[in-house]
Structure formats: C-alpha cells, structure tokens
Scaffold this active site. Structure first.
Site, mmCIF file in Angstrom:
data_model
loop_
_atom_site.group_PDB
_atom_site.id
_atom_site.type_symbol
_atom_site.label_atom_id
_atom_site.label_comp_id
_atom_site.label_asym_id
_atom_site.label_seq_id
_atom_site.Cartn_x
_atom_site.Cartn_y
_atom_site.Cartn_z
ATOM 1 N N HIS A 38 44.808 10.307 -26.038
ATOM 2 C CA HIS A 38 44.363 9.225 -25.156
ATOM 3 C C HIS A 38 43.669 9.776 -23.900
ATOM 4 O O HIS A 38 43.824 9.229 -22.809
ATOM 5 C CB HIS A 38 45.584 8.375 -24.782
ATOM 6 C CG HIS A 38 45.277 6.985 -24.370
ATOM 7 N ND1 HIS A 38 44.545 6.670 -23.244
ATOM 8 C CD2 HIS A 38 45.600 5.805 -24.932
ATOM 9 C CE1 HIS A 38 44.459 5.360 -23.131
ATOM 10 N NE2 HIS A 38 45.079 4.805 -24.145
ATOM 11 N N HIS A 46 51.238 1.789 -28.360
ATOM 12 C CA HIS A 46 51.394 3.244 -28.337
ATOM 13 C C HIS A 46 52.817 3.707 -28.646
ATOM 14 O O HIS A 46 53.360 4.605 -27.999
ATOM 15 C CB HIS A 46 50.923 3.802 -26.988
ATOM 16 C CG HIS A 46 49.461 3.552 -26.703
ATOM 17 N ND1 HIS A 46 48.503 3.511 -27.687
ATOM 18 C CD2 HIS A 46 48.802 3.306 -25.529
ATOM 19 C CE1 HIS A 46 47.318 3.279 -27.146
ATOM 20 N NE2 HIS A 46 47.461 3.134 -25.849
ATOM 21 N N GLU A 82 39.566 7.103 -28.600
ATOM 22 C CA GLU A 82 40.801 7.367 -29.332
ATOM 23 C C GLU A 82 40.507 7.253 -30.823
ATOM 24 O O GLU A 82 40.393 6.150 -31.347
ATOM 25 C CB GLU A 82 41.876 6.372 -28.914
ATOM 26 C CG GLU A 82 42.213 6.409 -27.447
ATOM 27 C CD GLU A 82 42.759 5.077 -26.952
ATOM 28 O OE1 GLU A 82 43.872 4.714 -27.329
ATOM 29 O OE2 GLU A 82 42.061 4.383 -26.184
HETATM 30 C C1 GLA Z 1 44.630 1.667 -25.094
HETATM 31 C C2 GLA Z 1 44.538 0.201 -25.206
HETATM 32 C C3 GLA Z 1 44.223 -0.401 -23.878
HETATM 33 C C4 GLA Z 1 45.200 0.049 -22.819
HETATM 34 C C5 GLA Z 1 45.279 1.558 -22.803
HETATM 35 C C6 GLA Z 1 46.373 2.078 -21.905
HETATM 36 O O1 GLA Z 1 43.411 2.246 -24.964
HETATM 37 O O2 GLA Z 1 43.616 -0.221 -26.178
HETATM 38 O O3 GLA Z 1 44.233 -1.803 -23.979
HETATM 39 O O4 GLA Z 1 46.474 -0.489 -23.089
HETATM 40 O O5 GLA Z 1 45.541 2.051 -24.076
HETATM 41 O O6 GLA Z 1 46.281 1.613 -20.622
#
Ligand code: GLA
Length: 359
Positions: A186, A117, A323
C-alpha cells in the site's frame, strides 16, 4: 577499470540495523537495499516499504514514498497504511462476510459496514520474521487459524529485492484449510521527491479497458464496466488532476480516484499495470504485476491531520497508490478471478516498480 570495480561493489548491497522497538518491546530490524540507482528501506514491522530514494532528471536523489521517520509513527496510524503490506485481504469485503464450502466466515468490520485490509488488526501491525536473501530481504508471517475470522493457518512470505532501477516484490502463501487472501503493498508514491507537492500534476497511464464500479461503501457492484468515454479512462496518459472533480458518480462516491482497474494483461505473467510521470522532477514509475487488478487511489482520505517524514503535512492527494491485487470483495463475486487458496496450493504473486527519468 577502478570505476567498474566500484560499481560492482555498489550493486545489490543489503544492510540490516535495528530501527527501534514496538510499544511491547519487540526489536524491529530495518533493511537498507542499495543498487547503483536506488536506495530502499524496508522494515520488519508490517513489512513496510519505508523509503525509496530515486534520482530526478538532474540526478538528485529524493524519497518518493510517503511515510514516517519512526516505528511509533507507523504503530499509531492504523488508517492510512503508508507502505504497508496489507492482508489477509487487501481492500474491502462486503459486511466482512464470505462463504467457503458452505461455511460462512465473519471478519470484524473496520470501514463502515465493511472489512478493509484484513480487519482491525491486519498484517500491517505485526513484526514479521526477516532473513536476508540475495539482493534483498524476505519477511515471513504466520497468521493462525481464525485470525481476524479467516480460516486456516496462513504462512505468508513477502520478498523485497532490488535490481538496478527496479524494486521487485514477490508474495507467496500457503494454508492448512481452504481460505481467501489478497495481499498487496500500500505504498503512497510522490514522485516530486521528499513529499514536496501534491500528485495532481502527475500523468498516469493505466493498462485497463475496464474497471469495477462500486456502491457508496466502495464495494464492487460486480459489473466490469468499460472505461471508454469516462474520467477513469487512462488508456492514454492523462494528468491525474484534470478530471478528478468531474461530475461522474464513481469519482464522487470515492472523493477522487479509488478504483480497481481490470488489467488487460494475462494474470500470472508479468504485465504492465501503470506508468506515472512527474513532469517537474522527470521521475517516471512503471508498475508491472502478475495480478489481475490494480487499485488506483489518490490519497483522498489524507486531510492534513498527518505530519509525515520531512515534517511535511500530508494533505489530500499528497500521494497515489497503485495496489496490485485481485479485485475487492472477490469472495462475494463468482465472476471475479478467485482469491481462494486450498491446502497443498501455493499462492505466488509478483509486482515490480521501475524508476527512470524523462527529460
Ligand atoms: C485503500 C482503499 C481506500 C482507503 C485506503 C486507506 O486504498 O481503497 O479507500 O481506505 O486504502 O486509507
């Protein structure tokens, strides 16, 4: 006649107030968007989607996203990304490394050996500039050249607008040097309302014939694998919890669903990503996007250590994320749709979340 006048007034209302201040004293506005059907709150801190109130089958409004009551909650949690806009690069980049035009760039890693991210200080941790637009608000963030190792000054816009039963998010960005980006939201949804239960009883349909399997660090192997005959086949609606513990390597690696699905629709035009229904509340969420993929994540890392809004302890599987995105680690996979953006180009991306009920 009078009712018609009132409903016209109730459409498309946008209200700004000061939510509070960040630890360094910056004032953070919060915007409340109302339509006849939904009430949405979005904050300039991290351009977070803080709250979405939607009716159940009896017409009772309740919040359908996980989150915190205060800015402090969001500021002190840099791991779960509740409702955040993630960037510059949503999901993982292997070893935080990629090459553009022969030059290798390094993003500081923050998820084992990989960058997640956008690295340790992503878009979710900045107060964005805000201005009202018809039916909503647009947030703008300028990420300087070299921010978290990414090349180019990137100007990113995220616009939230509300249209009846639909929340629309439009993303756009420009750069002054060739770079890569993958911006998404997210939000963790919990359709039961006010975080009353886990999401394992919800039914989900995902419009994808293929997904991108990963290694143990959740980095795609590069393969586009058919979902047919596996517990990640959601081409017909399936109960989320029915197969989540199946003896299937991709589920074991992620501790549940945390997979990028290759959407069947045409990239660049709005197409169906997923439909989720909660049989108890009757709430139904339909997600459409212009993106080629969607990460379906079932909150596998929630472990009961977070107390969120409504004083609810968020245990494993307390929310699901959809997402909409380009595929994880695309800069290192030539066969994935490109995430490169060059000077003179504008990245555009749209995702819609529509709320209805099934009786
Ligand atoms: C995304 C990732 C997950 C996790 C979340 C945050 O969705 O794919 O593996 O890291 O973010 O907790």
């Amino acid at each position: 006649m009078i009712a018609a006048v009132f409903s016209a007034v109730a459409q498309g209302e946008v209200k700004m107030s000061t939510w509070g201040h960040t630890a360094d004293g910056t004032a953070v506005p919060i915007y409340t968007l109302t339509s006849g059907q939904l009430e949405v709150r979005v904050s300039a801190y991290g351009a977070h989607l803080v709250s979405v109130k939607a009716p159940d089958k009896a017409g009772k409004m309740a919040d359908v996203v996980l989150g915190y009551d205060t800015i402090e909650g969001y500021q002190s949690d840099t791991k779960t990304y509740f409702g955040a806009v993630v960037g510059r690069y949503g999901n993982r980049i292997a070893l935080g490394k990629f090459t553009i035009d022969g030059k290798t760039y390094q993003i500081p890693v923050n998820n084992g050996a990989n960058a997640l991210h956008g690295g340790p200080k992503g878009f979710d941790q900045y107060v964005w500039q805000a201005h009202e637009v018809p039916d909503g608000v647009e947030f703008t963030h300028v990420s300087p050249d070299g921010d978290m190792g990414f090349p180019g000054t990137l100007t990113a816009h995220v616009r939230y607008t509300l249209h009846g039963d639909t929340l629309r998010i439009d993303y756009s960005a420009t750069t002054d040097k060739a770079t890569v980006l993958n911006i998404t939201n997210h939000a963790y949804f919990n359709l039961r309302g006010d975080d009353a239960a886990d999401i394992l009883g919800d039914k989900i349909e995902i419009n994808a014939d293929k997904f991108t399997p990963t290694d143990a660090g959740l980095i795609p192997t590069g393969e586009l694998a058919p979902v047919a005959g596996t517990p990640v086949d959601f081409r017909k609606p399936e109960v989320i919890g029915a197969r989540i513990n199946a003896d299937y390597e991709p589920l074991k690696l992620a501790g549940g669903y945390d997979h990028n699905f290759v959407l069947n629709g045409k990239m660049g035009t709005l197409h169906l990503a997923a439909i989720v229904t909660d049989p108890i509340s009757g709430r139904k969420l339909t997600v459409e996007t212009t993106e080629p993929g969607v990460q379906f994540y079932t909150g596998n890392f929630l472990d009961g250590t977070i107390t969120g809004r409504h004083g609810v302890v968020y245990a494993k599987n307390w929310g699901f994320c959809l997402e909409t995105q380009h595929f994880p680690d695309s800069p290192n996979h030539k066969n994935f749709p490109s995430t490169e953006l060059k000077p003179g180009e504008t990245m555009h991306s749209t995702t819609t979340f529509a709320f209805s009920v099934v009786k």
